[in-house]
Design a protein around this motif. Structure first.
Motif, short mmCIF file in Angstrom:
data_model
loop_
_atom_site.label_atom_id
_atom_site.label_comp_id
_atom_site.label_asym_id
_atom_site.label_seq_id
_atom_site.Cartn_x
_atom_site.Cartn_y
_atom_site.Cartn_z
N ARG A 63 0.83 -1.19 0.00
CA ARG A 63 0.00 0.00 0.00
C ARG A 63 0.87 1.25 0.00
N GLY A 64 0.24 2.39 -0.23
CA GLY A 64 0.96 3.65 -0.23
C GLY A 64 0.19 4.66 -1.05
N PRO A 65 0.40 5.94 -0.76
CA PRO A 65 -0.34 6.98 -1.49
C PRO A 65 -0.02 6.97 -2.98
N ASN A 66 -0.86 7.61 -3.77
CA ASN A 66 -0.58 7.77 -5.20
C ASN A 66 0.83 8.34 -5.37
N GLY A 67 1.58 7.75 -6.27
CA GLY A 67 2.92 8.27 -6.57
C GLY A 67 3.99 7.85 -5.59
N SER A 68 3.66 6.99 -4.63
CA SER A 68 4.67 6.61 -3.63
C SER A 68 5.66 5.58 -4.17
N GLY A 69 5.32 4.93 -5.30
CA GLY A 69 6.29 4.03 -5.92
C GLY A 69 5.90 2.56 -5.92
N LYS A 70 4.63 2.26 -5.74
CA LYS A 70 4.20 0.85 -5.70
C LYS A 70 4.46 0.17 -7.05
N THR A 71 4.00 0.82 -8.13
CA THR A 71 4.24 0.24 -9.46
C THR A 71 5.73 0.17 -9.74
N SER A 72 6.45 1.21 -9.36
CA SER A 72 7.91 1.23 -9.59
C SER A 72 8.55 0.05 -8.87
N LEU A 73 8.14 -0.22 -7.64
CA LEU A 73 8.73 -1.34 -6.90
C LEU A 73 8.43 -2.67 -7.60
N LEU A 74 7.17 -2.86 -8.00
CA LEU A 74 6.85 -4.14 -8.67
C LEU A 74 7.67 -4.29 -9.95
N ARG A 75 7.84 -3.20 -10.69
CA ARG A 75 8.60 -3.27 -11.95
C ARG A 75 10.07 -3.59 -11.68
N ILE A 76 10.61 -3.05 -10.59
CA ILE A 76 12.00 -3.39 -10.23
C ILE A 76 12.08 -4.88 -9.89
N LEU A 77 11.14 -5.35 -9.09
CA LEU A 77 11.17 -6.77 -8.69
C LEU A 77 11.00 -7.68 -9.90
N ALA A 78 10.19 -7.22 -10.88
CA ALA A 78 9.96 -8.02 -12.09
C ALA A 78 11.12 -7.93 -13.08
N GLY A 79 12.09 -7.07 -12.78
CA GLY A 79 13.24 -6.94 -13.68
C GLY A 79 12.97 -6.00 -14.85
N LEU A 80 11.93 -5.18 -14.74
CA LEU A 80 11.56 -4.28 -15.83
C LEU A 80 12.06 -2.85 -15.60
N ALA A 81 12.59 -2.59 -14.42
CA ALA A 81 13.14 -1.27 -14.10
C ALA A 81 14.35 -1.48 -13.19
#
Ligand SMILES: Nc1ncnc2c1ncn2[C@@H]1O[C@H](COP(=O)(O)OP(=O)(O)OP(=O)(O)O)[C@@H](O)[C@H]1O
Length: 233
Positions: free
Chosen positions: A48-66
Motif C-alpha cells: 500500500r501507499g499513497p498515489n505516486g509513492s512508488g508501488k508500481t515502480s517497486l513491482l517493476r523493479i522486482l519483475a526486472g523491468l526497471a
C-alpha cells in the motif's frame, strides 16, 4: 477448489524473494530507500501507499523491468522461477477474441497457451461464454478478468506481482481473485499485491507493506551513476 499441486520447494530455507536496502529514484525524486523484505512461501503481501509513492515502480523493479538506485534482490530457485507480473494495464489486443488475447499473453510469459487451457482459465474467471468475444466488446471488468485468467493457468510462477488486480472487478470477481490467491498460497506460492483498499482475503492473512514507511527522510537521491542493483538468481 481444484487439486492442489505444490510448487517445488526452494533448495534451502531461504525466502522465495529476499530484498535488501532497495531504493528507487524517479528523475530527481527518491521515492523510497532502505527497503528490506523477505517473502516466504504461503505469504501474501498487501503493498500500500499513497498515489505516486512508488508501488508500481517497486513491482517493476522486482519483475526486472526497471532498475533500482540501490540495493539487491535475490530469488530462490533458478531463472525459470521468475515472477509472474501483472501490470495495471491489461495489455489485451482489442481486435483479438478473449481466448486469443489470453493465449497471446500466456505465450509471451512462457505459460501453456493451448485452446483447452485458455477455455478452462476463462471459465475459472467467469468468462466461459465470452471466450470468442472480441476484447473491444468486453466491459472493463471483463477485460480485467481476461488478464487475471493467467493466474488460473498451471504451471505458474511461485511469486506473483500484481498491480491493482482488483480494479474494475465486481464482488464475484473479487471473490474469484481471492480464491486464486488463497490457492496459490496453499501451494507454497507467494504474492505482492497493490491495492488502494485493504485486501479482503481472509486466509492467509495478508501482510501489510506500507511504502510510506520506507519513504526517504532528508536523504539526497542516489546519483545516476550509482544506479545499479544486484540481481541474483
Ligand atoms: N517513466 C517515468 N519517468 C519519470 N517519473 C515517473 C515515471 N513513471 C512514474 N514516475 C513517477 O514515479 C512516481 C511513482 O510512480 P508509481 O507509478 O510507481 O507510483 P504508485 O505508488 O504506483 O502510484 P499510484 O497509486 O498512483 O498507482 C510518481 O511520482 C510518478 O510520476
Amino acid at each position: 477448489m481444484a487439486s492442489v499441486v505444490p510448487y517445488p520447494a526452494p533448495a534451502s530455507a531461504a525466502p522465495l524473494l529476499q530484498v535488501r536496502g532497495l531504493a528507487c529514484r524517479r528523475g530527481e525524486r527518491l521515492l523510497f530507500a532502505g527497503l528490506d523484505l523477505d517473502l516466504g512461501a504461503g505469504e501474501i503481501v498487501w503493498l500500500r501507499g499513497p498515489n505516486g509513492s512508488g508501488k508500481t515502480s517497486l513491482l517493476r523493479i522486482l519483475a526486472g523491468l526497471a532498475t533500482a538506485a540501490e540495493g539487491s534482490r535475490r530469488w530462490a530457485g533458478d531463472a525459470l522461477q521468475r515472477p509472474l507480473y501483472l501490470a495495471h494495464a491489461n495489455a489485451l489486443k482489442d481486435d483479438l477474441g478473449a481466448a486469443e488475447s489470453l493465449a497471446f499473453l500466456l505465450r509471451l510469459a512462457g505459460q501453456p497457451a493451448d485452446a483447452a487451457t485458455c477455455a478452462t482459465a476463462l471459465g475459472r474467471v467467469g468468462l466461459a461464454r465470452q471466450r470468442d468475444a472480441a476484447v473491444r466488446t468486453l466491459s472493463q471488468g471483463q477485460r480485467r478478468r481476461v488478464a487475471l485468467a493467467r493466474l488460473a493457468v498451471e504451471p505458474s510462477a511461485p511469486v506473483w506481482l500484481l498491480d491493482e488486480p482488483f480494479d474494475a472487478l465486481d464482488a464475484a470477481g473479487i471473490g474469484t481473485l481471492d480464491e486464486l490467491l488463497a490457492g496459490h498460497a496453499a501451494r507454497g506460492g507467494a504474492a505482492i499485491v497493490t491495492s488502494h483498499v485493504p485486501l479482503t482475503l481472509a486466509a492467509p492473512e495478508p501482510i501489510t507493506l506500507d511504502l510510506a514507511s520506507v519513504a526517504p527522510r532528508g536523504r539526497p537521491a542516489p546519483a545516476a551513476a550509482a544506479a545499479a542493483v544486484a540481481c541474483e538468481a
